[in-house]
Write an enzyme that holds these catalytic residues in place. Structure first.
Site, short mmCIF file in Angstrom:
data_model
loop_
_atom_site.label_atom_id
_atom_site.label_comp_id
_atom_site.label_asym_id
_atom_site.label_seq_id
_atom_site.Cartn_x
_atom_site.Cartn_y
_atom_site.Cartn_z
N SER A 278 -1.33 3.09 6.97
CA SER A 278 -0.81 3.90 5.87
C SER A 278 -1.88 4.02 4.80
O SER A 278 -2.81 3.22 4.73
CB SER A 278 0.44 3.26 5.26
OG SER A 278 0.08 2.22 4.35
N ASP A 279 -1.76 5.02 3.94
CA ASP A 279 -2.57 5.06 2.73
C ASP A 279 -1.94 4.09 1.72
O ASP A 279 -0.86 3.54 1.94
CB ASP A 279 -2.66 6.48 2.18
CG ASP A 279 -3.95 6.72 1.42
OD1 ASP A 279 -4.51 5.75 0.86
OD2 ASP A 279 -4.41 7.88 1.35
N TRP A 280 -2.63 3.89 0.59
CA TRP A 280 -2.22 2.90 -0.40
C TRP A 280 -0.76 3.13 -0.83
O TRP A 280 -0.43 4.16 -1.41
CB TRP A 280 -3.14 2.98 -1.62
CG TRP A 280 -2.82 2.01 -2.73
CD1 TRP A 280 -1.69 1.98 -3.48
CD2 TRP A 280 -3.65 0.96 -3.21
NE1 TRP A 280 -1.75 0.96 -4.40
CE2 TRP A 280 -2.94 0.32 -4.27
CE3 TRP A 280 -4.91 0.49 -2.87
CZ2 TRP A 280 -3.48 -0.75 -4.98
CZ3 TRP A 280 -5.44 -0.58 -3.58
CH2 TRP A 280 -4.72 -1.20 -4.63
N GLY A 281 0.10 2.16 -0.54
CA GLY A 281 1.47 2.19 -1.01
C GLY A 281 2.38 3.20 -0.35
O GLY A 281 3.54 3.36 -0.76
#
Length: 734
Positions: A278-281
């Protein structure tokens, strides 16, 4: 000291059987492998314990950190060795960490931003830049880079266009392959100077509505496959080890929880079996998107979609175990995610040598070395685009030059995602120009204004040095923070104070050259009509000043060509060359004056089209020729043209081949780039350029998503940009 002198834990070796290792792991240990945490969580790291604010809410335990699988933003040979050694002393099974970081356009040696690299149209240098970035990153302890970003971009309001290579799917795919090849090579296990690549952001992140970052994307499957997916697929075909999910929705479902996109298309249709991160968060953001009621449901949807690593949120760690206990998640999904992570660690040789190439002594020798800076300078030269030149360039060394503007003596020339680069060590424009003028005349310098503000004293200093000069060079642009992630802008003109500076200096009646440092196509009103010459330098990187000075003084000949159209006005956006026609196009034989698809106040066409770029040479094209007027599935046609350099200096022309399908099952773009050739010609030299066009190149996605060509009429165009209008007609017979 060299890492050969460090003692590796006995329990690490590359002969480990990862499936047997998984069988020894507890469920909590498996789940911990799926979390990625930033550097300050780790003992021995610089800045350890500095995580504050919203990150505190992760609820990460010390045990989870000791069993976690990867680190975000880790670099520096000794720091990596310290963190890895400490981690292994705590980890029950001796499973090493993966060190990941955003090495986007260079590590310490910073190359031009990707949009600029795209404008070079030079795949060999693009690959070389990635190879050098990998070499510097690897010796500094990095194992994986979050690059390349291959999102197709059409809206310059979006700040992240600076990270992409442009608006064309074919060209983006070529750069995608080049970057992956440069980062990885074909033997990650034995070539310790390379790192694993992670292509991003899957999928169609560049199509965010209104160019507003993280915003909704709404595309048909056919349009996504036609324009947005080819560059991701090219990266995977080149062997890219990882994929990062995008923040946006795709067909109403956020990519990070989109099983159709990730399981069906990426995993099943394309056969990708590498790591999906995933990307950040982005896992927790499924709640804000509205497809998850809480963190537990977010974890459920992300793991079902095939996300292996959750970056910087703790939905997996806090909820996967209970989801398994409730039989809502099959533990086999967790096992397959862990297997992919451990397989990459094994491929990188981390079980045998958990520090891999991290070496403080070799790091000092390799990082930012002279050989790397030479390549950075060469690529920066080739990435700049000459947008206008009314006989002003190149400059001569015996004229009095006033260098004015906020970028005259600024080190802010690296651009976004250059976190390990040094603005203090970047070559400024004044340094580059002074190096050229040594022994000739003295360069006069004034700031004139800041990026967005000015004082009366700055105005007066600028006017004073300009009055005493023969020629004014204005160094203008955007602060690097005005580009990149979370840097969407509704107004894409230069800040007003810089336009005002242009007007004040224009009133002096002096010849004026503008050099632009920016990360997006700009609305150039207030610049284009006032300047005698404009050089688009983008953010050229560590060797910025030298490269731009090389071009300004004619030691190098501009050869860059735009890979993203410059709009006439922001009101046109998105404006791109490979658009569809309408039923009422301008210029049709039966077109009316008013009732056609047009703006009443501005042209339909961009100010500067895709493929455009000027040179100090003057190139002429002969009439193009076809080898035949019919093509079959087994018999291609050849298209040829002669290009001549009628100028007085050696130069490079980029000969571009476009095709239009005149009658498709669905509407087709008015032009599509199919091939190109970069040719260097000396003064007076000519070259015959030949393209081979096959039936496969005429295929496209139909309404039922089949990928095939249609029999019928086509038109080919060969020239120096997408605005070429000479037509070569042929038919495909099936």
């Amino acid at each position: 000291m060299s890492n050969e002198n460090h003692q590796f834990p006995d329990k690490t070796n590359n002969r480990v059987n990862v499936k047997e290792l998984i069988e020894q792991m507890t469920l909590d240990e498996k789940i911990a492998q799926l979390i990625q945490l930033a550097v300050p969580f780790y003992e021995g790291a610089v800045g350890e314990g500095l995580i504050t604010g919203p990150i505190d809410s992760l609820g990460i335990t010390e045990e989870t950190v000791h069993n976690s699988g990867s680190v975000l933003g880790m670099a520096g040979a000794q720091d990596v060795i310290n963190v890895q050694r400490t981690h292994l002393s705590h980890n029950r099974l001796g499973i090493p960490l993966l060190m990941m970081a955003d090495i986007v356009h260079g590590f310490k040696t910073i190359f031009p931003v990707p949009l600029a690299i795209g404008c070079s149209w030079d795949m060999d240098l693009a690959e070389k830049s990635a190879e050098i970035a990998a070499k510097e990153a690897s010796v500094s302890g990095v194992h994986v880079t979050y690059a390349p970003m291959v999102d197709l971009v059409r809206d310059p309001r979006w700040g992240r266009v600076v990270e992409a290579t442009g608006e064309d799917p074919y060209l983006n795919a070529q750069f995608s392959r080049a970057f992956v090849k440069g980062f990885q090579s074909d033997d990650l296990t034995n070539n310790l100077d390379r790192v694993a690549a992670c292509v991003k952001h899957f999928a169609a992140y560049g199509a965010a509505e209104a160019g507003r970052d993280y915003n909704t994307v709404d595309l048909s499957d056919r349009q996504m496959r036609e324009f947005y997916l080819p560059a991701y697929k090219a990266a995977l075909d080149e062997g890219c080890e990882m994929v990062m999910t995008s923040f946006n929705t795709v067909d109403g479902i956020p990519a990070t929880g989109n099983s159709k996109l990730m399981r069906k298309l990426l995993r099943e249709e394309w056969g990708f079996d590498g790591i999906l991160i995933s990307d950040w968060g982005a896992v927790r953001e499924l709640i804000a998107h509205g497809i998850a009621a809480d963190e537990s449901e977010a974890a459920l949807k992300a793991i079902n979609a095939g996300v292996d690593i959750e970056m910087m949120t703790s939905c997996y760690v806090n909820h996967l175990s209970e989801l398994v206990e409730r039989n809502e998640v099959d533990v086999a999904l967790i096992d397959e995610a862990v297997l992919r992570i451990l397989n990459l660690k094994k491929k990188l040789g981390l079980f045998e040598n958990p520090y891999r190439a991290a070496d403080p002594i070799r790091e000092q020798e390799i990082v930012f070395c002279e050989d790397h800076l030479k390549v950075a300078r060469s690529l920066a030269v080739k990435s700049c685009v000459l947008l206008k030149n009314e006989g002003m360039l190149p400059l001569t060394r015996n004229q009095r030059i006033a260098l004015i503007g906020p970028f005259a003596n600024s080190g802010d020339v690296l651009g976004p995602w250059s976190w390990t680069g040094s603005k203090d060590e970047a070559v400024t424009l004044v340094e580059g120009m002074n190096a050229k003028l040594s022994g000739y005349v003295t360069l006069s310098v004034a700031e004139g204004c800041g990026i967005e503000t000015a004082t009366e004293q700055q105005w007066q200093e600028a006017l004073a040095v300009a009055l005493d000069a023969d020629t004014i060079v204005l160094a203008l642009g955007e602060h690097s923070d005005m580009n990149g992630e979370a840097a969407s802008r509704s107004n894409i003109q230069l800040p007003h104070v810089q336009l005002e500076l242009i007007q004040k200096l224009k009133s002096l009646g002096k010849p004026m050259v503008v050099v632009l440092f920016n990360g997006r196509p700009l609305d150039l009103h207030g610049v284009y009509e006032e300047a005698d010459a404009i050089l688009e330098a983008w953010y050229p990187g560590s060797q910025a000043g030298h490269a731009v000075a090389d071009l300004l003084f004619g030691d190098e000949n501009p050869s860059g060509r735009l890979t993203m159209s410059f709009p006439y006005s922001v009101g046109q956006v998105p404006v791109y060359y490979n658009a569809y026609n309408t039923g009422r196009p301008q210029g049709a034989p039966d077109a009316q004056v008013r009732y056609v698809s047009q703006f009443l106040d501005i042209p339909n066409e961009p100010l500067l089209p895709f493929g455009f770029g000027l040179s100090y040479s003057k190139f002429e094209f002969s009439e193009a020729q076809l080898s035949a007027t019919t093509m079959t599935e087994t018999e291609p046609i050849k298209l040829s043209i002669t290009v001549s350099n009628k100028g007085s200096v050696t130069g490079v022309e980029t000969v571009q081949l476009y095709v239009r399908d005149m009658s498709g099952e669905v509407v087709r773009p008015v032009k599509e780039l199919k091939d190109f050739r970069r040719v260097e010609l000396q003064s007076g030299e000519s070259a015959d350029i030949e393209f081979t066009l096959t039936e496969q190149q005429l295929r496209y996605y139909h309404s039922d998503l089949t990928h095939e060509s249609d029999a019928g009429a086509f038109v080919a165009f060969i020239g120096p940009s997408s605005s070429v209008n000479t037509e070569l007609k042929f038919n495909l017979i099936k």
